[in-house]
Design an enzyme around this catalytic site. Structure first.
Site, PDB file in Angstrom:
ATOM      1  N   ASN A 212      12.936   2.918   3.002  1.00 38.87           N
ATOM      2  CA  ASN A 212      11.822   2.581   3.903  1.00 38.87           C
ATOM      3  C   ASN A 212      12.266   1.643   5.022  1.00 38.87           C
ATOM      4  OD1 ASN A 212      10.050   4.241   2.701  1.00 38.87           O
ATOM      5  ND2 ASN A 212       8.667   2.693   1.920  1.00 38.87           N
ATOM      6  N   CYS A 264       2.715   1.363   3.515  1.00 40.57           N
ATOM      7  CA  CYS A 264       4.060   1.213   2.941  1.00 40.57           C
ATOM      8  C   CYS A 264       5.038   0.448   3.817  1.00 40.57           C
ATOM      9  CB  CYS A 264       4.627   2.582   2.596  1.00 40.57           C
ATOM     10  SG  CYS A 264       3.742   3.342   1.229  1.00 40.57           S
TER      11      CYS A 264
HETATM   12  P1  NAD Z   1      -3.677   2.810  -3.878  1.00 39.39           P
HETATM   13  O1  NAD Z   1      -4.240   1.494  -3.541  1.00 39.39           O
HETATM   14  O2  NAD Z   1      -4.171   4.023  -3.170  1.00 39.39           O
HETATM   15  O3  NAD Z   1      -3.848   3.070  -5.441  1.00 39.39           O
HETATM   16  C1  NAD Z   1      -3.597   2.133  -6.426  1.00 39.39           C
HETATM   17  C2  NAD Z   1      -4.630   2.312  -7.529  1.00 39.39           C
HETATM   18  O4  NAD Z   1      -4.291   1.470  -8.626  1.00 39.39           O
HETATM   19  C3  NAD Z   1      -6.049   1.902  -7.106  1.00 39.39           C
HETATM   20  O5  NAD Z   1      -6.917   2.995  -7.301  1.00 39.39           O
HETATM   21  C4  NAD Z   1      -6.396   0.741  -8.030  1.00 39.39           C
HETATM   22  O6  NAD Z   1      -7.753   0.706  -8.392  1.00 39.39           O
HETATM   23  C5  NAD Z   1      -5.502   1.037  -9.218  1.00 39.39           C
HETATM   24  N1  NAD Z   1      -5.249  -0.099 -10.100  1.00 39.39           N
HETATM   25  C6  NAD Z   1      -4.938  -1.378  -9.777  1.00 39.39           C
HETATM   26  N2  NAD Z   1      -4.758  -2.103 -10.891  1.00 39.39           N
HETATM   27  C7  NAD Z   1      -4.941  -1.270 -11.934  1.00 39.39           C
HETATM   28  C8  NAD Z   1      -4.883  -1.429 -13.344  1.00 39.39           C
HETATM   29  N3  NAD Z   1      -4.604  -2.611 -13.909  1.00 39.39           N
HETATM   30  N4  NAD Z   1      -5.123  -0.369 -14.112  1.00 39.39           N
HETATM   31  C9  NAD Z   1      -5.432   0.839 -13.565  1.00 39.39           C
HETATM   32  N5  NAD Z   1      -5.497   1.044 -12.249  1.00 39.39           N
HETATM   33  C10 NAD Z   1      -5.265   0.007 -11.442  1.00 39.39           C
HETATM   34  O7  NAD Z   1      -2.110   2.657  -3.684  1.00 39.39           O
HETATM   35  P2  NAD Z   1      -1.051   3.829  -3.365  1.00 39.39           P
HETATM   36  O8  NAD Z   1      -1.007   4.080  -1.913  1.00 39.39           O
HETATM   37  O9  NAD Z   1      -1.287   4.971  -4.303  1.00 39.39           O
HETATM   38  O10 NAD Z   1       0.303   3.101  -3.746  1.00 39.39           O
HETATM   39  C11 NAD Z   1       0.652   2.830  -5.089  1.00 39.39           C
HETATM   40  C12 NAD Z   1       2.088   2.383  -5.134  1.00 39.39           C
HETATM   41  O11 NAD Z   1       2.944   3.453  -4.689  1.00 39.39           O
HETATM   42  C13 NAD Z   1       2.403   1.208  -4.226  1.00 39.39           C
HETATM   43  O12 NAD Z   1       3.394   0.412  -4.823  1.00 39.39           O
HETATM   44  C14 NAD Z   1       2.959   1.878  -2.985  1.00 39.39           C
HETATM   45  O13 NAD Z   1       3.818   1.035  -2.254  1.00 39.39           O
HETATM   46  C15 NAD Z   1       3.729   3.026  -3.584  1.00 39.39           C
HETATM   47  N6  NAD Z   1       3.910   4.170  -2.688  1.00 39.39           N
HETATM   48  C16 NAD Z   1       2.904   4.548  -1.865  1.00 39.39           C
HETATM   49  C17 NAD Z   1       3.090   5.638  -1.019  1.00 39.39           C
HETATM   50  C18 NAD Z   1       1.981   6.058  -0.091  1.00 39.39           C
HETATM   51  O14 NAD Z   1       2.286   6.794   0.857  1.00 39.39           O
HETATM   52  N7  NAD Z   1       0.738   5.654  -0.295  1.00 39.39           N
HETATM   53  C19 NAD Z   1       4.285   6.354  -1.031  1.00 39.39           C
HETATM   54  C20 NAD Z   1       5.297   5.953  -1.905  1.00 39.39           C
HETATM   55  C21 NAD Z   1       5.091   4.855  -2.734  1.00 39.39           C
END
Ligand code: NAD
Length: 433
Positions: A212, A264
């Site tokens: 990234n 991200c």
């Molecule tokens: P997001 O905010 O869309 O989703 C995260 C989810 O986790 C939320 O729905 C939240 O309610 C849930 N959550 C939080 N604490 C929790 C718990 N204790 N138990 C159950 N659920 C819980 O985030 P995202 O965009 O899906 O990103 C998630 C991870 O993946 C991050 O670390 C991000 O950096 C990484 N990532 C994201 C992308 C992207 O394009 N969005 C790509 C690669 C990696």
């Protein structure tokens, strides 16, 4: 294989739906019960091409289920994928409280050998902490492995990227976990030659932050070249295209614009900068690319101000609100900063996005939203384009020219053809040209 996904957001939901699609039995869990309720009823919570179909298919063939019951989610699973959010803390460090909470919950409910897979983007050495936490809070001796399996999907192409990845990175410590991880991904790789990199856990964690940071650096480099071109009278398109033709460099991600946003890049490079500091390494490289990125957006705002002079009372049409096309995600979208600034100066904002109007309405309830870009532009004193949706590439310049009160386009993504737009009587201000 039985898989539980903890955290059903952009990554968890698309990963879960794709795993279900290739035949695994998946249960997605989240603490947000409104999300779970909608998903259980077959309603999607995010816009991502192809995702609705996969969710529907998974629910119908019972490969996919949703719950907010953590114990139910993990009880029978072979794998627990941690997909929770890892937002930046005030000081830039990744906030790992959600990951830590999941690790504690796993510890309290671990009933048989499981592979705990960290898919959330986390700093190097997080898996070590997850392992220690599970050991600390687990009252009985149950074997488990912690694996790092970073996700490289791009929003807007997430389903495609998961089903057809450029590579799969698996950071493991035990042969048992390696074998099971390879099995879980076997349906993806069976017919295609997708490189699978088996690495140490720490290397896998670093690969994600490294990738990234590199991509963010390419964008900032393109923005730097664009500014040089504008100031010195060269053409950014020509320069960057020719630079990108060198196969050592490649043309992807060499497009100038108003800077990267999203959930991200900004947070991951901040977290990586903190990692460097913790390791005693000079974070100058990352500081520079952050600075160039912020400046790309500020510079664009300055161009608008210079051209329009007084913004107070002017109608400005903003085309594109999502941080990139094909998603409804507005997290850290440059449009937020631009709209916020224009509003503060008294401009009246009319906005259009093919998918993100509803999400933006939560943040700016007091601006006008349109379903049609021409209606949005009609009568406005200027048009500011923030996201390169395909829909904007085919707009009719003559119709725009006649519809606007003053036909000025600020094209933050170089979507319009400058020469053609000017031929139709539009004042065109792009980036790097
Ligand atoms: P997001 O905010 O869309 O989703 C995260 C989810 O986790 C939320 O729905 C939240 O309610 C849930 N959550 C939080 N604490 C929790 C718990 N204790 N138990 C159950 N659920 C819980 O985030 P995202 O965009 O899906 O990103 C998630 C991870 O993946 C991050 O670390 C991000 O950096 C990484 N990532 C994201 C992308 C992207 O394009 N969005 C790509 C690669 C990696």
């Amino acid at each position: 294989m039985k898989i539980s996904i903890i955290g059903t957001g952009y990554v968890g939901l698309t990963t879960g739906a794709c795993f279900a699609h290739i035949g695994h039995t998946v249960i997605c869990q989240d603490i947000d019960s409104s999300k779970i309720q909608k998903l259980s009823n077959g309603e999607n919570i995010i816009y991502e091409p192809g995702l609705n179909e996969l969710i529907r298919e998974g629910l119908e063939n019972k490969n996919l289920a949703f719950t907010n019951d953590f114990v139910k989610a993990i009880r029978d699973s072979d794998f627990i994928f941690i997909c929770v959010n890892t937002p930046p803390r005030q000081d830039g460090h990744a906030d790992l409280k959600y990951v830590e909470k999941v690790a504690r919950d796993i510890a309290k409910n671990l009933n048989s050998y499981k592979i705990i897979v960290d898919k959330s983007t986390v700093p190097i050495r997080t898996a070590e902490k997850v392992k220690e936490t599970i050991r600390k809070y687990c009252s009985k001796f149950v074997e488990f492995d912690v694996v790092s399996n970073p996700e490289f999907l791009r929003e807007g192409r997430a389903v495609h990227d998961i089903l057809h990845p450029d590579r799969i990175v698996i950071g493991v410590e035990s042969e048992r976990a390696k074998k099971m991880m390879l099995e879980i991904y076997e349906p993806f790789t069976k017919e295609k030659s997708i490189p699978i990199k088996i690495t140490s856990v720490k290397s896998a964690e670093l690969i994600k932050h490294g990738a990234n940071t590199f991509l963010a650096a390419k964008i900032s480099f393109a923005n730097l070249i664009a500014e040089v071109c504008e100031n010195a009278g060269a053409n950014g398109y020509e320069v960057l295209e020719a630079i990108g033709l060198d196969e050592r460099i490649g043309k992807n991600f060499l497009h100038p614009g108003i800077g990267f946003g999203g959930s991200c890049f900004p947070k991951d490079i901040k977290a990586f900068k903190k990692t460097l500091e913790v390791l005693g390494i000079d974070p100058l490289f990352i500081q520079s690319l952050e600075k160039i990125n912020d400046w790309a957006c500020e510079r664009f705002i300055k161009k608008i101000e210079k051209e329009l002079w007084v913004l107070d009372g002017k109608f400005i049409a903003v085309l594109g609100l999502a941080f990139k096309p094909n998603t409804d995600d507005i997290r850290n979208a440059p449009s937020l900063k631009i709209i916020g600034h224009l509003k503060n100066e008294g401009a009246k904002i009319r906005a259009h996005d093919p998918k993100a109007n509803n999400k933006m309405r939560v943040i700016f309830p007091d601006i006008e939203y349109f379903q049609d870009p021409y209606e949005c532009i009609a009568g406005s004193d200027a048009c500011v384009l923030c996201t390169e949706w395909d829909e904007y590439k085919n707009l009719d310049y003559s119709v725009i020219k006649n519809a606007m009160a003053t036909p000025i386009i600020f094209d933050g993504r170089n979507v319009f053809d400058k020469k053609e737009a000017e031929k139709c009587g539009l004042t065109y201000i792009g980036i790097g040209q």
